[in-house]
Enzyme design. Sequence first.
Site, short mmCIF file in Angstrom:
data_model
loop_
_atom_site.label_atom_id
_atom_site.label_comp_id
_atom_site.label_asym_id
_atom_site.label_seq_id
_atom_site.Cartn_x
_atom_site.Cartn_y
_atom_site.Cartn_z
CB SER A 216 -0.93 -0.05 1.22
OG SER A 216 -1.86 1.01 1.21
CG ASP A 389 -7.43 -3.18 -2.50
OD1 ASP A 389 -8.01 -2.33 -1.80
OD2 ASP A 389 -6.19 -3.30 -2.55
CG HIS A 418 -5.59 -2.22 0.84
ND1 HIS A 418 -5.07 -1.89 -0.40
CD2 HIS A 418 -4.85 -1.50 1.74
CE1 HIS A 418 -4.09 -1.03 -0.26
NE2 HIS A 418 -3.93 -0.77 1.03
#
Length: 441
Positions: A216, A389, A418
């Site tokens: 991320s 996600d 995610h």
Amino acid sequence: MNGLKLILLVLLTVVFAWIFSLVFCRVEYYTGENSLVDGLGSDFQQYDDIFKNIYTFENKIKHFTAAETLKFVSEKLDPEMFMNATQLITSKGLPCEEHFPHTEDGFILGMQRIPHHSSKGPPVLLMHGLLSSSDCFLTNLINESLAYILHNAGFDVWLGNVRGNVYSKKHEYYSPDELKFWAWSFDEMGQYDIPAMVEYIINTTGHPKINYIGHSQGATSMLAAGMHKKGFNAKINKFIALAPAGLVPNMKSPMHYLTYIAGNIKMLYSLFGDGEFLPHTGWLSAVAKIICPETEKLCENVLFLFGGADAANINITRVPVYTAHNPAGTSTQNMIHWAQMVKNKHNNMLHYDYGYWYLNLKHYHSIYPPVYDFSEFDISMYAFCGGSDTLVVPNDCAKLLSLLPDIKHSYFIPEYTHLDFIWAVNAAITVYKTVLDILLL
């Protein structure tokens, strides 16, 4: 403007008051014979058990002596909830070193190393995502956590922490109590933090290059570093990006609601504070430690509000450990930058917008924040995207990869959210096996 600000504050107060009452108050109409839950259908049925468990937990401990309470709690709580990264590593019988590189702008970053002096190839640096820390690579079981898997496969593993989280809250000149300490976003992570850690590893190990794995924001800060620091890209052997958040205009996560006020910097600071956002040592962490062992479904919903998760992919019994270690802290300015990222619909990545032309002019010599040039990022990159996600949706992930010049391979996992990339029980097979193959190429 004051009227709008007042309305927003009232709405936020009502929402938080409602959540607080649901969690902490024994509301009998939720669990009685004519339960309101019954009328809300199966989606809310799980909360019946949650409130009953809270009620039972309260009644168990409210008549205990201090000694009895301590004994009861010690039996109920997973000890890993209270371990730091070093303790998590050494509790597995593995060696651990602590390192503290300094950035050019004075931050002192905390790093952990699981050394493997006869390692296979260059060292591997793991970088966490937004509101997290190096703990995220250590809080699953030893056969499920990426850091342990890499070490057991023969790699020299380094775990990084960017400015402002629980391991990197020191500065050569400023205190966390000063606003100057928190005046940064992921721009500075890319400009200072990532280069400082990479250079430190190279100097310590003697390897001319390292491998980098970022989740991320950990991938975003690497992108920023690669497009900001001349000569930096030559120090990275391979870059593996898990759910890379370089473009997020189509975000479905609840975080996208921040975009409605992303243009009003003054209001955002008044709502979320001028300095630290979601501090690890606040009441949220304390609540998680007490409530989660008895109400895992509740914590699952709170923890994965932004990131999302598939209950079938996570070990529910580990949720108390996850929530005890997260959120790990960041700055309000960084959260504002992410709100600006969601609001940006131009398929580019911008530096932080200070909200006023004269402040942008002071920092950038332009009234507008500069655009990152993706064409300058020539590091060999392997990317993993999740089909479920909600933070980095598949279309945004695909668009980012189409703009970068050296994508060696991309992998799409339809069922992954995610946070599944760091905590899914099947990540060792679904993701990390491929990661090992990439590193061994």
